[in-house]
Enzyme design. Structure first.
Site, PDB file in Angstrom:
ATOM      1  N   LYS A 165       0.842  -1.197   0.000  1.00  0.00           N
ATOM      2  CA  LYS A 165       0.000   0.000   0.000  1.00  0.00           C
ATOM      3  C   LYS A 165       0.880   1.251   0.000  1.00  0.00           C
ATOM      4  O   LYS A 165       0.659   2.178  -0.771  1.00  0.00           O
ATOM      5  CB  LYS A 165      -0.924  -0.030   1.217  1.00  0.00           C
ATOM      6  CG  LYS A 165      -1.880   1.112   1.268  1.00  0.00           C
ATOM      7  CD  LYS A 165      -2.850   0.939   2.421  1.00  0.00           C
ATOM      8  CE  LYS A 165      -3.582   2.249   2.652  1.00  0.00           C
ATOM      9  NZ  LYS A 165      -4.425   2.204   3.831  1.00  0.00           N
ATOM     10  N   GLU A 201      11.013  -4.338   3.775  1.00  0.00           N
ATOM     11  CA  GLU A 201      11.143  -5.761   3.436  1.00  0.00           C
ATOM     12  C   GLU A 201      10.640  -6.023   2.019  1.00  0.00           C
ATOM     13  O   GLU A 201      11.276  -6.709   1.218  1.00  0.00           O
ATOM     14  CB  GLU A 201      10.328  -6.612   4.426  1.00  0.00           C
ATOM     15  CG  GLU A 201      10.823  -6.546   5.854  1.00  0.00           C
ATOM     16  CD  GLU A 201      10.216  -5.407   6.666  1.00  0.00           C
ATOM     17  OE1 GLU A 201       9.771  -4.399   6.071  1.00  0.00           O
ATOM     18  OE2 GLU A 201      10.197  -5.518   7.905  1.00  0.00           O
ATOM     19  N   GLY A 207      -4.589  -1.961   5.330  1.00  0.00           N
ATOM     20  CA  GLY A 207      -3.795  -3.101   4.853  1.00  0.00           C
ATOM     21  C   GLY A 207      -4.409  -4.446   5.211  1.00  0.00           C
ATOM     22  O   GLY A 207      -4.563  -5.324   4.361  1.00  0.00           O
ATOM     23  N   ARG A 208      -4.801  -4.631   6.468  1.00  0.00           N
ATOM     24  CA  ARG A 208      -5.302  -5.950   6.882  1.00  0.00           C
ATOM     25  C   ARG A 208      -6.755  -6.179   6.464  1.00  0.00           C
ATOM     26  O   ARG A 208      -7.342  -7.214   6.774  1.00  0.00           O
ATOM     27  CB  ARG A 208      -5.104  -6.144   8.388  1.00  0.00           C
ATOM     28  CG  ARG A 208      -5.677  -5.033   9.244  1.00  0.00           C
ATOM     29  CD  ARG A 208      -5.165  -5.079  10.675  1.00  0.00           C
ATOM     30  NE  ARG A 208      -5.553  -3.892  11.428  1.00  0.00           N
ATOM     31  CZ  ARG A 208      -4.877  -2.743  11.430  1.00  0.00           C
ATOM     32  NH1 ARG A 208      -3.773  -2.632  10.708  1.00  0.00           N
ATOM     33  NH2 ARG A 208      -5.288  -1.714  12.137  1.00  0.00           N
ATOM     34  N   GLU A 248      -3.362  -6.575  15.283  1.00  0.00           N
ATOM     35  CA  GLU A 248      -2.945  -5.261  14.774  1.00  0.00           C
ATOM     36  C   GLU A 248      -4.100  -4.259  14.894  1.00  0.00           C
ATOM     37  O   GLU A 248      -3.873  -3.064  15.053  1.00  0.00           O
ATOM     38  CB  GLU A 248      -2.463  -5.370  13.322  1.00  0.00           C
ATOM     39  CG  GLU A 248      -1.636  -4.164  12.888  1.00  0.00           C
ATOM     40  CD  GLU A 248      -0.882  -4.381  11.583  1.00  0.00           C
ATOM     41  OE1 GLU A 248       0.337  -4.570  11.608  1.00  0.00           O
ATOM     42  OE2 GLU A 248      -1.537  -4.360  10.518  1.00  0.00           O
ATOM     43  N   HIS A 298      -2.110 -32.429  18.648  1.00  0.00           N
ATOM     44  CA  HIS A 298      -0.910 -33.165  19.080  1.00  0.00           C
ATOM     45  C   HIS A 298       0.218 -32.211  19.401  1.00  0.00           C
ATOM     46  O   HIS A 298       1.382 -32.603  19.386  1.00  0.00           O
ATOM     47  CB  HIS A 298      -0.529 -34.185  18.003  1.00  0.00           C
ATOM     48  CG  HIS A 298      -1.650 -35.143  17.749  1.00  0.00           C
ATOM     49  ND1 HIS A 298      -1.971 -36.153  18.618  1.00  0.00           N
ATOM     50  CD2 HIS A 298      -2.585 -35.181  16.769  1.00  0.00           C
ATOM     51  CE1 HIS A 298      -3.035 -36.799  18.174  1.00  0.00           C
ATOM     52  NE2 HIS A 298      -3.433 -36.226  17.046  1.00  0.00           N
ATOM     53  N   LYS A 328      10.095  -0.027  13.029  1.00  0.00           N
ATOM     54  CA  LYS A 328      10.510   0.128  11.624  1.00  0.00           C
ATOM     55  C   LYS A 328      11.589   1.205  11.526  1.00  0.00           C
ATOM     56  O   LYS A 328      12.598   1.040  10.857  1.00  0.00           O
ATOM     57  CB  LYS A 328       9.330   0.557  10.755  1.00  0.00           C
ATOM     58  CG  LYS A 328       8.371  -0.530  10.386  1.00  0.00           C
ATOM     59  CD  LYS A 328       7.410   0.035   9.336  1.00  0.00           C
ATOM     60  CE  LYS A 328       6.176  -0.787   9.176  1.00  0.00           C
ATOM     61  NZ  LYS A 328       5.168  -0.166   8.343  1.00  0.00           N
TER      62      LYS A 328
HETATM   63  O1  F6P Z   1       3.972  -3.241   9.567  1.00  0.00           O
HETATM   64  C1  F6P Z   1       2.615  -3.098   9.576  1.00  0.00           C
HETATM   65  C2  F6P Z   1       2.038  -2.856   8.227  1.00  0.00           C
HETATM   66  O2  F6P Z   1       1.934  -1.498   8.023  1.00  0.00           O
HETATM   67  C3  F6P Z   1       0.689  -3.549   8.108  1.00  0.00           C
HETATM   68  O3  F6P Z   1      -0.324  -2.812   8.649  1.00  0.00           O
HETATM   69  C4  F6P Z   1       0.580  -3.737   6.644  1.00  0.00           C
HETATM   70  O4  F6P Z   1      -0.377  -4.699   6.333  1.00  0.00           O
HETATM   71  C5  F6P Z   1       1.990  -4.150   6.304  1.00  0.00           C
HETATM   72  O5  F6P Z   1       2.800  -3.391   7.174  1.00  0.00           O
HETATM   73  C6  F6P Z   1       2.393  -3.926   4.877  1.00  0.00           C
HETATM   74  O6  F6P Z   1       2.290  -2.579   4.507  1.00  0.00           O
HETATM   75  P1  F6P Z   1       2.383  -2.145   2.993  1.00  0.00           P
HETATM   76  O7  F6P Z   1       1.247  -2.749   2.267  1.00  0.00           O
HETATM   77  O8  F6P Z   1       2.338  -0.657   3.004  1.00  0.00           O
HETATM   78  O9  F6P Z   1       3.698  -2.653   2.450  1.00  0.00           O
END
Ligand code: F6P
Length: 556
Positions: free
Chosen positions: A210, A216, A270-271, A356, A387, A515
């Site tokens: 987003k 990452e 995002g979620r 979150e 298990h 972050k």
């Molecule tokens: O680290 C949290 C977060 O901001 C989440 O809320 C989100 O889903 C994820 O990182 C990925 O964010 P983006 O879609 O901006 O890469």
């Protein structure tokens, strides 16, 4: 905002809890033959049995009073009206609009109708899914795409992976789409392993972010781009990269064409974004019709959430049962237990959704919330979980509420597998509720012919207190529609709980500081070995950085 515990509705629940604390569910079942009927709900094939919770009709009525006192209905109206209920970011949370039927009436986020862009998005997704699935989308060397690598993390990863796993046919060849690979970890082992088996000329990358600033994801995307460019040259990016993002500028700087970019709006968290183009892998792997069915299931649950009275409203009931378990019974964890191998991604998916969204100790105005909020979510599919950690569910010192989720019908028909799977689900929920008394444990041991000297030592360990709360959520089968219902059910449940606790479920400030610090430390540890550390750290972090640098100095 007034402290939650001082409100009359909360006090009434507290008094009721104190009065009913000694009650055992097995007695409640024995006293009322209609308990299952009273405490269950059906919505279009999705069935919730909440009778195995420590509740009576009075508990439920007091919980409904709480929902009314916290104005769940008013907040629901505000959410559906696209008001800026994500107050810390001054945004609407209108993910429901993404699953509206295409002929739906206007739906506004902050006063602007979003349906035209939702329609355009759906069309673009269908077009792209069709050209890729049919082989008409060709890469830089003219070959059709046979592998899609989805790069994203958190909400930009968990949903599409969970849904494609859940709906994939038993024989992957029957899906008719490209093979999917998901890259979500910045540990280079993941992308290196995935790329190792792939051919650049038939591989397409989706960079899903987003913000398009998530370290990452962007690091993985750069590695993928370098791998492609190395094999096919810089021009190949145009035919091998798609982006899903709300940051068009960063996407374009990265080199992805506007035609290959899907927009993601700030009114989609995002979620909550699996319903947007973040769900593109679902359409690529299984077809856009399947994705549309998934949306239709989500929409069906939205309608139910919007229209059903509070005491017959599945997300409201599930949310209130959670509040009862967490805040009155003291269950700080929630186990998500899908008895369906396809749903193996569900515990992780719901973990982000719940933790979150509601893992907050301040209310939306910045005041402390005086009760516990989001539970710790964990889980595994049955029967694997049995298990592994079920011992703690049955006899552990902590009370852990559980959601059991099971399809009545299996997607395969081999032997007795499915009946055995369902027998396990039913047995576990019954055992957790009933428990086993000393007398019953003794009788069972006698039946097994256990010698009396062994019996003595074992007896206390074979007693189960029971009275452990579980919900059972069953569907005829988990197809695209019922899966859509299920995910929307949990989204609204989380919303209801957020309203009760007074927190904003749509921001996530808690992730930001880590972050920022990681970005600073990255610059420090990637300096030439021996360089002075620029940032002030505690002795533990300094010690670990020094150890890392010393190790780097030794390794070629
Ligand atoms: O680290 C949290 C977060 O901001 C989440 O809320 C989100 O889903 C994820 O990182 C990925 O964010 P983006 O879609 O901006 O890469």
């Amino acid at each position: 905002m007034a402290s939650l515990q001082s409100t009359p509705a909360w006090k009434a629940l507290k008094a009721h809890h104190e009065k009913s604390a000694g009650q055992h569910m097995r007695d409640l079942f024995a006293a009322d033959e209609t308990r299952f009927k009273t405490f269950s709900l059906n919505r279009g094939g999705l069935f919730l049995d909440y009778s195995k919770n420590r509740v009576t009709t009075q508990t439920m009525s007091l919980l409904i009073d709480l929902a009314k006192a916290r104005d769940v209905e008013g907040w629901r109206r505000c959410m559906l009206a696209g008001e800026p209920i994500n107050t810390t970011e001054d945004r609407a949370a209108l993910h429901v609009a993404l699953r509206n039927p295409l002929d739906h009436a206007p739906m506004k986020a902050m006063g602007k109708d979003v349906m035209p862009e939702v329609r355009a998005l759906r069309k673009k997704m269908r077009d792209v899914a069709e050209v890729i699935r049919s082989g008409a989308w060709t890469g830089a060397t003219g070959k059709a795409i046979d592998a899609v690598v989805h790069i994203g993390t958190g909400g930009s990863h968990l949903g599409p992976e969970m849904v494609t796993q859940a709906l994939a046919p038993i024989r992957p060849s029957e899906a008719g789409g490209p093979a999917l690979h998901f890259i979500s970890n910045v540990d280079g082992v993941q992308i290196a392993t995935a790329l190792d088996g792939l051919s650049p000329d038939t591989t397409l990358f989706i960079v899903a972010s987003k913000t398009f600033t998530t370290e990452e994801t962007i690091t993985n995307a750069r590695t993928a781009k370098a791998w492609l460019v190395d094999a096919l040259g810089a021009d190949a990016v145009a035919k091998h990269f798609i982006a899903v993002s709300g940051n068009a500028e960063a996407v374009s700087e990265f080199g992805i064409m506007p035609d290959n970019t899907f927009d993601l709006w700030d009114w989609v968290g995002g979620r909550y974004s699996v319903w947007s183009a973040i769900g593109l892998p679902i359409a690529l792997a299984l077809g856009m019709d399947v994705f549309e069915e998934f949306l239709a299931g989500g929409h069906d649950m939205d309608r139910h959430f919007q229209d059903a009275p509070l005491d017959a409203n599945m997300p409201v009931i599930l949310g209130l049962i959670g509040v009862w378990s967490i805040n009155f019974l003291g269950s700080r964890s929630l186990a998500i237990l899908p008895y369906d191998e396809g749903l193996r991604g569900l515990p992780n998916y719901l973990r982000q959704l719940e933790m979150e969204s509601n893992g907050k100790a301040l209310d939306s105005k910045g005041h402390p919330v005086d009760v516990d909020t989001a539970p710790v979510i964990f889980g595994d599919p049955g029967t694997r979980g049995q298990h592994s950690f079920f011992q703690a569910l049955h006899q552990g010192g902590q009370l852990i509420a559980c959601d059991f989720i099971a399809p009545l019908e299996s997607r395969h028909t081999t032997g007795t597998h499915h009946d055995r799977l369902l027998a396990s689900f039913l047995a576990q929920t019954e055992a957790l509720m009933e428990g086993r008394t000393e007398l019953e444990a003794f009788a069972a041991m006698a039946d097994q012919g256990i010698p009396s000297e062994e019996m003595k030592g074992q007896l206390p360990h074979r007693i189960f207190e029971g009275n452990r709360p579980t919900n059972s959520i069953v569907a005829d089968r988990f197809d695209a529609f019922t899966l859509g219902q299920l995910i929307a059910l949990y989204e609204h449940k989380v919303f209801v709980q957020a309203v009760i606790w007074g927190v904003n479920p749509f921001d996530q400030w808690g992730v930001e500081w880590g972050k920022e610090l990681a970005a600073q430390i990255f610059t420090e540890i990637s300096d030439a070995p021996g360089d002075i550390v620029a940032q002030e750290h505690c002795s533990s972090t300094l010690g670990l950085i020094a150890r890392l640098k010393a190790h780097k100095a030794k390794t070629p």
